[in-house]
Design an enzyme around this catalytic site. Structure first.
Site, PDB file in Angstrom:
ATOM      1  N   LYS A  65       0.691  -1.311  -0.029  1.00 38.62           N
ATOM      2  CA  LYS A  65       0.042  -0.022   0.181  1.00 38.62           C
ATOM      3  C   LYS A  65       0.995   1.150  -0.124  1.00 38.62           C
ATOM      4  CE  LYS A  65      -4.254  -1.867   2.415  1.00 38.62           C
ATOM      5  NZ  LYS A  65      -5.042  -1.724   3.211  1.00 38.62           N
ATOM      6  N   ASP A 102     -10.050   2.864   2.564  1.00 35.51           N
ATOM      7  CA  ASP A 102     -10.328   2.091   3.766  1.00 35.51           C
ATOM      8  C   ASP A 102     -11.002   2.838   4.758  1.00 35.51           C
ATOM      9  OD1 ASP A 102      -9.058  -0.290   2.895  1.00 35.51           O
ATOM     10  OD2 ASP A 102      -6.908   0.419   3.751  1.00 35.51           O
TER      11      ASP A 102
END
Ligand code: ATR
Length: 272
Positions: A65, A102
């Site tokens: 990420k 997220d």
């Protein structure tokens, strides 16, 4: 159009099941979604190959990420704040737009159960997972957010980094220093992966509190067991966040907002 989830490992990823279900909601027959395993030192190269082959976008999971955040040409504000990208859209000119869905996934899941306005939120952990959810939580105007971490300095740094933008009181400390009761307690540590409970002071869960573990599993996680024994009334694992972040990614790619609830129910059943 072809989409993938890139990770290492990635075989366990539920994202193909989730995105196929979303695509089915809109009859998108040409929406393909697969897993793409890349070597730990081969993310950027593998991503470039995927783009050159006509890929439309990807989800990015551990451990890539942060690297994804570095290699995008353009970032959403929330990806910039999170310093991590979990969703990439390939623009028509081949440039990479990086987003982080997220936090939105977590907040959407929380809001299905409680309102966050005026609430006291305790965020456990100060790694990448915690960083990505601070501003989305703050946007719901809680009374305050307390970040508690095993390593207090990291929690303090995080609180300091976001205090200018959050618009709500933010503080960072170690678990021992946490005082008072909280309406919402979110576990963003990786402790549940190892089956470890956290050294939380007694009384952190207010009557009626919601406990949320970003980790999910078929069995009750160590943190949710601890929360139950400490009287937390509502206990949720991270499966809803997973489906919620996927829904945001799907919207970014296709412009369609999928229904989360039926997909979450199907996924829960398949976990058992
Ligand atoms: P992620 O990107 O998933 O957040 P990370 O950046 O490695 O992963 O952060 C892991 C977090 O879980 C950290 O807050 C870590 O605490 P430290 O900063 O003190 O290392 C926390 N963590 C991991 N295992 C833990 C445990 N057994 N007890 C308490 N905290 C734990």
């Amino acid at each position: 159009m072809r989409y993938v989830v890139i990770g290492n490992p990635v075989a366990h990823s539920r994202s193909p099941q989730i995105h196929s279900a979303f695509a089915a909601q809109f009859g998108l027959a040409d929406f393909q979604y697969e897993r793409l395993l890349l070597p730990v030192d081969g993310f950027t190269e593998g991503l470039c190959r995927f783009v050159a082959d006509g890929g439309g976008g990807c989800n990015v999971t551990l451990p890539f990420k942060e690297e994804a955040w570095r290699c995008c040409d353009r970032l959403s504000e929330r990806a910039r704040a999170a310093q991590a990208v979990n969703t990439i859209r390939v623009e028509p000119n081949g440039k990479l737009y990086g987003d982080n869905t997220d936090g939105a996934g977590l907040v959407a899941d929380l809001l299905r159960h409680v309102s966050l306005a005026g609430k006291r939120i305790l965020l456990l952990g100060a790694g990448g997972a915690a960083r990505g959810v601070i501003l989305p939580l703050a946007a719901e105007k809680p009374a305050e957010i307390v970040i508690a971490n095993r390593t207090a300095a990291k929690a303090q740094e995080l609180a300091q980094a976001f205090s200018g933008q959050a618009g709500v009181p933010l503080s960072g400390m170690d678990f021992d220093a946490v005082s008072g009761a909280f309406d919402v307690v979110v576990n963003a540590t990786s402790a549940s992966i190892g089956g470890n409970a956290l050294p939380l002071p007694a009384g952190v869960f207010a009557p009626g509190a919601l406990a949320y573990d970003m980790y999910y599993s078929a069995d009750e996680t160590a943190f949710l067991q601890q929360a139950r024994e400490s009287g937390a009334a509502i206990r949720l694992d991270g499966l809803g966040m997973l489906v919620g972040q996927a829904a945001e990614a799907f919207f970014l790619w296709t412009g369609f907002r999928p229904e989360v609830a039926p997909v979450l129910a199907e996924l829960r059943t398949s976990l058992q």
